[in-house]
Write an enzyme that holds these catalytic residues in place. Structure first.
Site, short mmCIF file in Angstrom:
data_model
loop_
_atom_site.label_atom_id
_atom_site.label_comp_id
_atom_site.label_asym_id
_atom_site.label_seq_id
_atom_site.Cartn_x
_atom_site.Cartn_y
_atom_site.Cartn_z
N ASP A 174 0.78 -1.24 0.00
CA ASP A 174 0.00 0.00 0.00
C ASP A 174 0.82 1.29 0.00
O ASP A 174 0.33 2.33 0.41
CB ASP A 174 -0.89 0.01 1.25
CG ASP A 174 -0.09 -0.23 2.53
OD1 ASP A 174 1.13 0.03 2.53
OD2 ASP A 174 -0.66 -0.69 3.52
N GLU A 180 -0.31 -9.12 -0.99
CA GLU A 180 -0.89 -8.55 0.25
C GLU A 180 -2.10 -7.66 -0.10
O GLU A 180 -2.21 -6.52 0.30
CB GLU A 180 0.16 -7.76 1.05
CG GLU A 180 -0.20 -7.63 2.53
CD GLU A 180 0.78 -6.78 3.34
OE1 GLU A 180 1.62 -7.37 4.03
OE2 GLU A 180 0.69 -5.55 3.28
N GLU A 191 -2.07 5.23 3.03
CA GLU A 191 -2.03 3.81 2.63
C GLU A 191 -3.40 3.21 2.36
O GLU A 191 -3.55 2.40 1.45
CB GLU A 191 -1.31 2.98 3.70
CG GLU A 191 0.18 3.21 3.80
CD GLU A 191 0.57 4.38 4.70
OE1 GLU A 191 1.77 4.59 4.91
OE2 GLU A 191 -0.33 5.10 5.19
N HIS A 219 6.10 5.39 13.94
CA HIS A 219 6.45 6.15 12.72
C HIS A 219 5.25 6.69 11.95
O HIS A 219 5.42 7.45 11.02
CB HIS A 219 7.25 5.26 11.76
CG HIS A 219 6.41 4.24 11.08
ND1 HIS A 219 5.92 3.15 11.73
CD2 HIS A 219 5.95 4.15 9.80
CE1 HIS A 219 5.19 2.42 10.89
NE2 HIS A 219 5.20 3.01 9.71
N ARG A 272 2.50 8.53 10.04
CA ARG A 272 2.31 9.93 9.69
C ARG A 272 1.14 10.56 10.45
O ARG A 272 1.22 11.66 10.94
CB ARG A 272 2.04 10.00 8.18
CG ARG A 272 2.39 11.28 7.53
CD ARG A 272 2.16 11.20 6.03
NE ARG A 272 3.41 11.11 5.30
CZ ARG A 272 3.85 9.99 4.71
NH1 ARG A 272 3.14 8.90 4.77
NH2 ARG A 272 4.98 9.99 4.06
N HIS A 299 12.89 5.76 14.53
CA HIS A 299 12.71 5.94 13.08
C HIS A 299 13.52 7.15 12.60
O HIS A 299 13.70 8.12 13.32
CB HIS A 299 11.22 6.17 12.79
CG HIS A 299 10.85 5.96 11.37
ND1 HIS A 299 10.96 6.94 10.41
CD2 HIS A 299 10.36 4.87 10.72
CE1 HIS A 299 10.55 6.46 9.24
NE2 HIS A 299 10.18 5.21 9.40
#
Length: 374
Positions: free
Chosen positions: A99, A121, A135, A211, A213, A243
């Site tokens: 994604d 996936e 995503e 991590h 966003r 990260h």
């Protein structure tokens, strides 16, 4: 039986590299396929390490990573570069994973060139476009652009059928991350000096990764909860690979007080990370892939998000969604550290994500797809 089929495999982030490596290796073993590996390098050094670990050679490196580049810049850069590569190599099929922005643009550019797309996936959903962002939209769009859908679980397959994907184009294969993990854990590891402390005592190790966003604003709550835990639980040791994102690093510096039992380390190489996961008592994360890996290692996971596109882990009882509020995160970690029964139940949950043979299934489906289409 006609000629060799050319499959272009496109990826650009570390998780894609990990999950596509078993597929690349499986296809390379079969003379029916010519494999062209296209690395957009949306992540740079973290992905390079993975490629080295699995011994994967890149045929095209688009080197798209630039500091602080927006998704718009990244997308426009990718579409032109991938178009050039597709025009040059003329693949029979493009294989994308998951994604990411690379995945979406890889599939869309193939579609515009009338090249069939296989999506590894496929079928993960939260049905909330803001979580995870971007995503969730990426994977819904890639479904529309794909010809073959490799779903990891029956739930993923059901999502696709509900969205009118023809059932004959969906194949449940398990997740290739389990293939990658099984292979990796067979290789012994030497702990770097900074991590040797984890072997010095029977610590209760809490492995942390953050991590996302969309979670940046709430990270301080996660960090405050972690600090409360080390203060109240003497036997805990927090291992936190921080990260590379400057935004995440700024929050860590600002909100995670220094403590001798909080180890802040650089992102680990995949091989080392797998071994540290295995050694952990609990994992606290907002990552998707770790939810699948940890259940294969019998390590309970607390997910610091309000949604997950991996409900199978929730249903199996191996993961819990704990949101991003300090009190709730603290409460749930504390519960797992102090209540043996609850801990045991999560630890012994059945793994719904696969058996380590997913890449082999994908290869067989692709071969049949080409042979039937003759």
């Amino acid at each position: 039986m006609s000629m060799i089929k050319k499959v272009a495999i496109v990826f650009g982030t570390r998780p894609e590299g990990i999950k596509m490596s078993p597929v690349i290796k499986e296809l390379l073993r079969d003379p029916f396929f010519k494999v062209v590996v296209i690395n957009t390098a949306q992540h740079r050094e973290m992905l390079d390490q993975v490629m080295q670990h699995f011994g994967i050679k890149t045929d095209y490196d688009l080197n798209t990573m630039k500091p602080n580049q927006s998704l718009v810049e990244l997308s426009s850069h990718l579409i032109l570069n991938l178009n050039d590569v597709y025009q040059e190599i003329q693949p029979d099929l493009v294989l994308v994973h998951g994604d990411t922005t690379t995945t979406l643009i890889g599939a869309y550019t193939a579609f515009l060139n009338q090249i069939p797309v296989g999506h590894v996936e496929a079928g993960l959903r939260t049905y909330r476009l803001d979580s995870p962002f971007p995503e969730e939209l990426n994977r819904q769009l890639v479904t529309r652009l794909s010809n073959i859908h490799f779903a990891c679980t029956e739930e993923n397959r059901a999502n696709l059928i509900q969205e009118q994907v023809p059932p004959k184009n969906i194949f449940v294969t398990g997740n290739t991350v389990i293939d990658a993990l099984m292979v990796t854990l067979q290789i012994p590891v030497i702990l770097p000096k900074k991590l040797q402390i984890i072997e010095e005592k029977p610590w209760k190790i809490i492995l942390v990764t953050t991590h996302r966003r969309e979670n940046i604003e709430e990270l301080k709550e996660v960090y405050q909860a972690l600090h409360m835990i080390v203060q109240s639980q003497e036997q805990t040791l927090i291992v936190f690979p921080v990260h590379k994102s400057p935004k995440v690093r700024k929050e860590v510096q600002k909100y995670l007080p220094r403590h001798k039992r909080i180890l802040l380390v650089e992102p680990m190489e995949y091989h080392l990370f797998c071994h540290v996961m295995k050694r952990s008592t609990i994992i606290v994360t907002d990552s998707g892939g770790i939810q699948e890996e940890a259940i294969s290692l019998d390590v309970p996971v607390l997910v610091t998000r309000n949604t997950t596109e991996r409900p199978e882990g929730l249903q199996a009882g191996a993961i819990r969604l704990v949101g991003t509020g300090k009190q709730e995160i603290y409460k749930q970690i504390h519960l797992l550290l102090t209540n043996t029964q609850i801990y045991k139940d999560m630890k012994n949950a059945k793994n719904p994500y696969g058996d380590g043979f997913s890449a082999r299934r994908i290869r067989k489906v692709l071969k049949a797809y080409f042979q039937d289409g003759e």
